[in-house]
Design an enzyme around this catalytic site. Structure first.
Site, PDB file in Angstrom:
ATOM      1  N   ARG A  80      68.478  62.441 103.046  1.00 38.26           N
ATOM      2  CA  ARG A  80      66.734  62.402 102.740  1.00 38.26           C
ATOM      3  C   ARG A  80      66.045  60.998 103.262  1.00 38.26           C
ATOM      4  O   ARG A  80      65.620  61.513 104.210  1.00 38.26           O
ATOM      5  CB  ARG A  80      66.388  63.050 101.727  1.00 38.26           C
ATOM      6  CG  ARG A  80      64.657  63.429 101.763  1.00 38.26           C
ATOM      7  CD  ARG A  80      64.283  64.008 100.931  1.00 38.26           C
ATOM      8  NE  ARG A  80      64.416  63.225  99.621  1.00 38.26           N
ATOM      9  CZ  ARG A  80      64.204  63.409  98.882  1.00 38.26           C
ATOM     10  NH1 ARG A  80      63.845  65.020  98.501  1.00 38.26           N
ATOM     11  NH2 ARG A  80      64.292  62.561  97.625  1.00 38.26           N
ATOM     12  N   LYS A 183      59.892  61.819 103.900  1.00 39.55           N
ATOM     13  CA  LYS A 183      59.645  60.918 102.244  1.00 39.55           C
ATOM     14  C   LYS A 183      59.265  59.632 102.106  1.00 39.55           C
ATOM     15  O   LYS A 183      60.015  59.041 103.047  1.00 39.55           O
ATOM     16  CB  LYS A 183      60.902  60.764 101.254  1.00 39.55           C
ATOM     17  CG  LYS A 183      59.880  60.344  99.545  1.00 39.55           C
ATOM     18  CD  LYS A 183      60.952  61.642  98.455  1.00 39.55           C
ATOM     19  CE  LYS A 183      60.425  60.190  97.224  1.00 39.55           C
ATOM     20  NZ  LYS A 183      59.029  61.232  97.163  1.00 39.55           N
ATOM     21  N   GLU A 219      52.724  73.051  98.867  1.00 38.49           N
ATOM     22  CA  GLU A 219      53.471  71.692  96.560  1.00 38.49           C
ATOM     23  C   GLU A 219      52.705  71.430  96.276  1.00 38.49           C
ATOM     24  O   GLU A 219      51.675  71.740  96.935  1.00 38.49           O
ATOM     25  CB  GLU A 219      54.501  71.471  97.443  1.00 38.49           C
ATOM     26  CG  GLU A 219      54.579  70.589  98.295  1.00 38.49           C
ATOM     27  CD  GLU A 219      56.252  68.909  98.285  1.00 38.49           C
ATOM     28  OE1 GLU A 219      56.829  69.124  97.234  1.00 38.49           O
ATOM     29  OE2 GLU A 219      55.476  68.639  99.545  1.00 38.49           O
TER      30      GLU A 219
HETATM   31  N1  PLP Z   1      57.532  67.199  96.692  1.00 38.90           N
HETATM   32  C1  PLP Z   1      57.067  65.522  96.341  1.00 38.90           C
HETATM   33  C2  PLP Z   1      55.434  65.863  97.287  1.00 38.90           C
HETATM   34  C3  PLP Z   1      57.627  64.688  95.997  1.00 38.90           C
HETATM   35  O1  PLP Z   1      56.847  63.751  96.000  1.00 38.90           O
HETATM   36  C4  PLP Z   1      58.562  65.230  95.169  1.00 38.90           C
HETATM   37  C5  PLP Z   1      59.509  63.958  94.883  1.00 38.90           C
HETATM   38  O2  PLP Z   1      60.449  63.635  95.330  1.00 38.90           O
HETATM   39  C6  PLP Z   1      59.254  66.381  94.992  1.00 38.90           C
HETATM   40  C7  PLP Z   1      58.298  67.391  95.607  1.00 38.90           C
HETATM   41  C8  PLP Z   1      60.562  66.120  94.277  1.00 38.90           C
HETATM   42  O3  PLP Z   1      61.527  66.185  94.875  1.00 38.90           O
HETATM   43  P1  PLP Z   1      63.460  65.660  94.350  1.00 38.90           P
HETATM   44  O4  PLP Z   1      63.909  66.502  93.504  1.00 38.90           O
HETATM   45  O5  PLP Z   1      64.105  65.387  95.546  1.00 38.90           O
HETATM   46  O6  PLP Z   1      62.630  63.917  93.601  1.00 38.90           O
HETATM   47  C1  COI Z   2      59.725  61.118  92.552  1.00 37.32           C
HETATM   48  O1  COI Z   2      59.676  62.709  91.866  1.00 37.32           O
HETATM   49  O2  COI Z   2      61.010  60.332  93.015  1.00 37.32           O
HETATM   50  C2  COI Z   2      58.855  61.210  92.724  1.00 37.32           C
HETATM   51  O3  COI Z   2      58.988  60.295  94.290  1.00 37.32           O
HETATM   52  C3  COI Z   2      57.374  61.533  93.269  1.00 37.32           C
HETATM   53  C4  COI Z   2      55.979  60.488  92.773  1.00 37.32           C
HETATM   54  C5  COI Z   2      56.468  59.819  91.999  1.00 37.32           C
HETATM   55  C6  COI Z   2      55.632  60.168  94.034  1.00 37.32           C
END
Ligand code: PLP
Ligand code: COI
Length: 337
Positions: A80, A183, A219
């Site tokens: 990612r 991200k 989201e």
């Molecule tokens: N959506 C947002 C905006 C986030 O900041 C996060 C955190 O990482 C997620 C979703 C969840 O992604 P992941 O499950 O890869 O941590």
């Molecule tokens: C995560 O879940 O790792 C995130 O980055 C979410 C938040 C702390 C920005």
């Protein structure tokens, strides 16, 4: 290291021993080094400072019931970051370099990995910065890749407990053809105002609808959205949503449970039809939603949370992360600490 009360940890920065760094100059990455310095000396005209040329990741290491330490799906985070970097025309660390820097940062901070049974884990934050001095809006030639770690507890207070959230109508997190699927810091900058307003009103997080029409669920500010109904796990398929690795895992676990997975746009009207809804992410894990408030119509959608399916999914996910059941999907990577 001062005594840490593992069970009381929230989601904040705790100083550790050191962090790992690697720099890209003249078309190639250098060696990974460890430093105790918590600051970054940087040119005042660096592109990350002015034009947001930065990307980051978030993943966790868990101390298992068997004493082993495990990363959860680190390869997915590496990929990612490569995708986020490509979108901002940044040079990304390879998957191997990403993993190596994370492993070195974790190994050098082994005593900060929370013990099994505390509910806490070690959060790993890889960060990629454009550091060339530029005044025009363009991509850097030089990059800094940093990985720091910090022990964390639940992102939302009380862990696996129902949260109340609010639909955000006044601010968009991501433009329809913008950076929402990556991200990058800019997405979070765009969400700070709405997040602060939600917190002031007592909500754990804000829920975004699609920016173009506000007709579909996108989201949360810090997590993906899912809904459960009629034996189905439903989650938005949207270009403006971050492809959550937790959500990807839950889709697989939902199938393991015999649920049908629907990855599709979720019209606003459907919110009231779900039996359960939840927020999912590395930091949030699964946070079951108790109430969704929509200020536009002054209406609250209520769910009896935590629901049965969310509880099953949460248990399955954490059982894998903490090594309590066989990792049959091959999601964890042991690290010898
Ligand atoms: N959506 C947002 C905006 C986030 O900041 C996060 C955190 O990482 C997620 C979703 C969840 O992604 P992941 O499950 O890869 O941590
Ligand atoms: C995560 O879940 O790792 C995130 O980055 C979410 C938040 C702390 C920005």
């Amino acid at each position: 290291m001062s005594e840490i009360n593992w069970g009381q940890l929230g989601f904040g920065y705790v100083k550790t021993n050191c962090n790992a760094r690697c720099e890209f100059h003249d078309g190639k990455w250098g060696e990974v080094t460890l430093t105790t310095d918590e600051t970054i000396p940087m040119h005042i005209a660096a592109t990350c400072l002015h034009y947001g040329q930065e990307a980051f990741e978030g993943l966790k290491v868990f101390r298992g019931v068997d004493g082993k330490a495990r990363f959860f799906r680190i390869e997915e985070n590496a990929r990612r970051m490569i995708n986020s970097a490509a979108y901002l025309k940044m040079e990304a660390p390879s998957e191997e370099l990403f993993i190596k820097a994370c492993e070195e940062a974790v190994k050098a901070n082994a005593e900060f990995l929370p013990p099994y049974g505390t509910g806490a884990s070690l959060y790993v934050r890889p960060l990629l910065l454009g550091i060339t001095a530029e005044v025009g809006v363009k991509a850097s030639k030089d990059y800094l890749f940093v990985v720091f770690v910090t022990p964390v507890g639940p992102y939302f207070k009380n862990g696996f407990a129902p949260i109340d959230v609010v639909i955000e109508r006044d601010h968009d997190r991501a433009a329809p053809r913008g950076t929402g699927h990556t991200k990058v810091g800019g997405n979070y900058a765009a969400s700070i105002n709405a997040g602060a307003a939600a917190h002031e009103k007592g909500y754990a997080n804000e829920l975004y609808l699609d920016a173009a029409e506000q007709k579909y669920v996108d989201e949360f500010g810090a997590a993906n959205f899912f809904g459960i109904k009629d034996g189905k796990y439903v989650t938005p398929n949207s270009r403006t949503v971050l492809p959550s690795i937790t959500n990807k895992s839950l889709r697989t676990l939902a199938q393991d449970l015999g649920l049908v997975v629907e990855d599709r746009p979720i019209p606003y009207e459907e919110i009231k039809t779900f039996e359960e809804t939840g927020a999912c992410g590395t930091a949030a894990v699964i946070s079951p939603v108790g109430n969704i408030y929509d200020p536009k119509y002054d209406v609250t959608f209520h769910y009896d949370a935590p629901g049965k399916v969310s509880t099953q999914l949460f248990t399955m996910l954490q059982d894998i992360q903490y090594g309590r059941i066989e990792d049959k999907h091959g999601w964890t990577r042991e690290i010898d600490i």
